[in-house]
Design a protein around this motif. Structure first.
Motif, PDB file in Angstrom:
ATOM      1  N   ALA A 130       4.948  -8.785 -10.511  1.00  0.00           N
ATOM      2  CA  ALA A 130       4.084  -9.906 -10.137  1.00  0.00           C
ATOM      3  C   ALA A 130       4.748 -10.757  -9.057  1.00  0.00           C
ATOM      4  N   TYR A 131       6.049 -10.966  -9.177  1.00  0.00           N
ATOM      5  CA  TYR A 131       6.775 -11.736  -8.158  1.00  0.00           C
ATOM      6  C   TYR A 131       6.756 -11.007  -6.817  1.00  0.00           C
ATOM      7  N   GLY A 132       7.010  -9.715  -6.839  1.00  0.00           N
ATOM      8  CA  GLY A 132       7.025  -8.949  -5.602  1.00  0.00           C
ATOM      9  C   GLY A 132       5.670  -8.910  -4.916  1.00  0.00           C
ATOM     10  N   ALA A 133       4.609  -8.879  -5.720  1.00  0.00           N
ATOM     11  CA  ALA A 133       3.260  -8.801  -5.145  1.00  0.00           C
ATOM     12  C   ALA A 133       2.906 -10.050  -4.345  1.00  0.00           C
ATOM     13  N   ALA A 138      18.638  -8.990 -10.697  1.00  0.00           N
ATOM     14  CA  ALA A 138      18.581  -9.921 -11.829  1.00  0.00           C
ATOM     15  C   ALA A 138      17.952  -9.251 -13.047  1.00  0.00           C
ATOM     16  N   PHE A 139      16.864  -8.519 -12.808  1.00  0.00           N
ATOM     17  CA  PHE A 139      16.230  -7.791 -13.914  1.00  0.00           C
ATOM     18  C   PHE A 139      17.194  -6.781 -14.509  1.00  0.00           C
ATOM     19  N   ALA A 140      17.899  -6.035 -13.650  1.00  0.00           N
ATOM     20  CA  ALA A 140      18.849  -5.028 -14.123  1.00  0.00           C
ATOM     21  C   ALA A 140      19.985  -5.674 -14.904  1.00  0.00           C
ATOM     22  N   LEU A 160       9.685  -4.590 -20.797  1.00  0.00           N
ATOM     23  CA  LEU A 160       8.355  -4.449 -20.204  1.00  0.00           C
ATOM     24  C   LEU A 160       7.876  -5.775 -19.613  1.00  0.00           C
ATOM     25  N   ALA A 161       8.147  -6.875 -20.323  1.00  0.00           N
ATOM     26  CA  ALA A 161       7.744  -8.191 -19.815  1.00  0.00           C
ATOM     27  C   ALA A 161       8.507  -8.540 -18.542  1.00  0.00           C
ATOM     28  N   GLY A 162       9.809  -8.260 -18.535  1.00  0.00           N
ATOM     29  CA  GLY A 162      10.607  -8.550 -17.354  1.00  0.00           C
ATOM     30  C   GLY A 162      10.183  -7.712 -16.156  1.00  0.00           C
ATOM     31  N   PHE A 163       9.884  -6.446 -16.401  1.00  0.00           N
ATOM     32  CA  PHE A 163       9.446  -5.575 -15.309  1.00  0.00           C
ATOM     33  C   PHE A 163       8.092  -6.022 -14.766  1.00  0.00           C
ATOM     34  N   SER A 164       7.205  -6.435 -15.658  1.00  0.00           N
ATOM     35  CA  SER A 164       5.895  -6.938 -15.226  1.00  0.00           C
ATOM     36  C   SER A 164       6.054  -8.201 -14.386  1.00  0.00           C
TER      37      SER A 164
END
Length: 237
Positions: free
Chosen positions: A60-63, A13-15, A52-56
């Protein structure tokens, strides 16, 4: 397994968002909303910030998801892997410096717009950019890989001493995206710089994985390659 699937989907989704906002269609929509001048002044900054916001948000979701350790390397082996990751970060920073941080990030365009100056051409992609003297900025990492900024993520992501199912899913999707994204960038760079980039792409510099290559000074010319009167880059060595 659920965590692996969720991370894989989230990374996709990010990609997808990242790729969609990099397209000409997205830039045309931005021009319709803002006008071409404002689009040229601020779109690149917006693109970098949202990336950068999307990657962050992805991190955070993965953590928050459970994960299983696949392997853990301690001692000297872990140190070697960390040094490899540090080398990847250094390679990325060196590539950004060669591309021009202000130009790559869009800050140069935004500053020029605020000062009422002519807007410099924005980056066509994460590749060597056209310099003011009409040459492609083929130097540093761009002498060893045509897409060093994308390749730099490979050692950073994979040379981890602690591999989990969560990280593995992210790494696999990201690696495929880096390669496919680099292929897409090749098309954009060829369209933007014409013969200048075609000569570079047809030369000895590898597409993705860095390798040894020697190039003469890049040829002069405009974005379409017109006016290129100097000796062309070699087709190979």
């Amino acid at each position: 397994m659920r965590t692996t699937i969720k991370i894989g989907i989230a990374t996709l989704a990010f990609a997808a968002v990242h790729s969609a906002l990099a397209t000409r269609s997205a830039k045309r929509v931005a021009a319709q909303w803002l006008g071409e001048t404002r689009r040229d002044a601020g779109y690149r900054v917006f693109f970098v910030v949202q990336s950068l916001a999307g990657f962050s948000a992805l991190l955070a979701y993965g953590a928050r998801l459970p994960t299983v350790t696949l392997y853990r390397i301690d001692g000297p082996g872990a140190l070697v892997l960390r040094l490899g990751q540090a080398a990847g970060v250094a390679y990325l920073l060196h590539g950004l410096k060669q591309a021009g941080v202000a130009q790559w990030s869009g800050v140069a365009n935004l500053q020029a717009w605020k000062r009422g100056l002519p807007l410099p051409p924005g980056p066509a992609a994460q590749g060597p950019e056209l310099k003011q003297d009409g040459r492609l900025g083929i130097s540093g990492p761009f002498l060893h890989s045509r897409h060093p900024l994308n390749f730099a993520g490979i050692p950073i992501f994979w040379l981890t001493p602690h591999m989990t199912t969560r990280r593995l899913a992210f790494n696999l999707v990201s690696t495929v995206y880096f390669v496919l994204g680099s292929r897409h960038e090749e098309i954009r760079l060829r369209d933007a710089y014409g013969e200048l980039y075609r000569q570079y792409a047809d030369g000895p510099v590898p597409f993705f994985v860095p390798g040894a290559a020697r190039l003469p000074a890049p040829a002069r010319g405009n974005r379409e390659g017109a006016g290129n009167r100097e000796t062309p880059l070699p087709a190979g060595q």
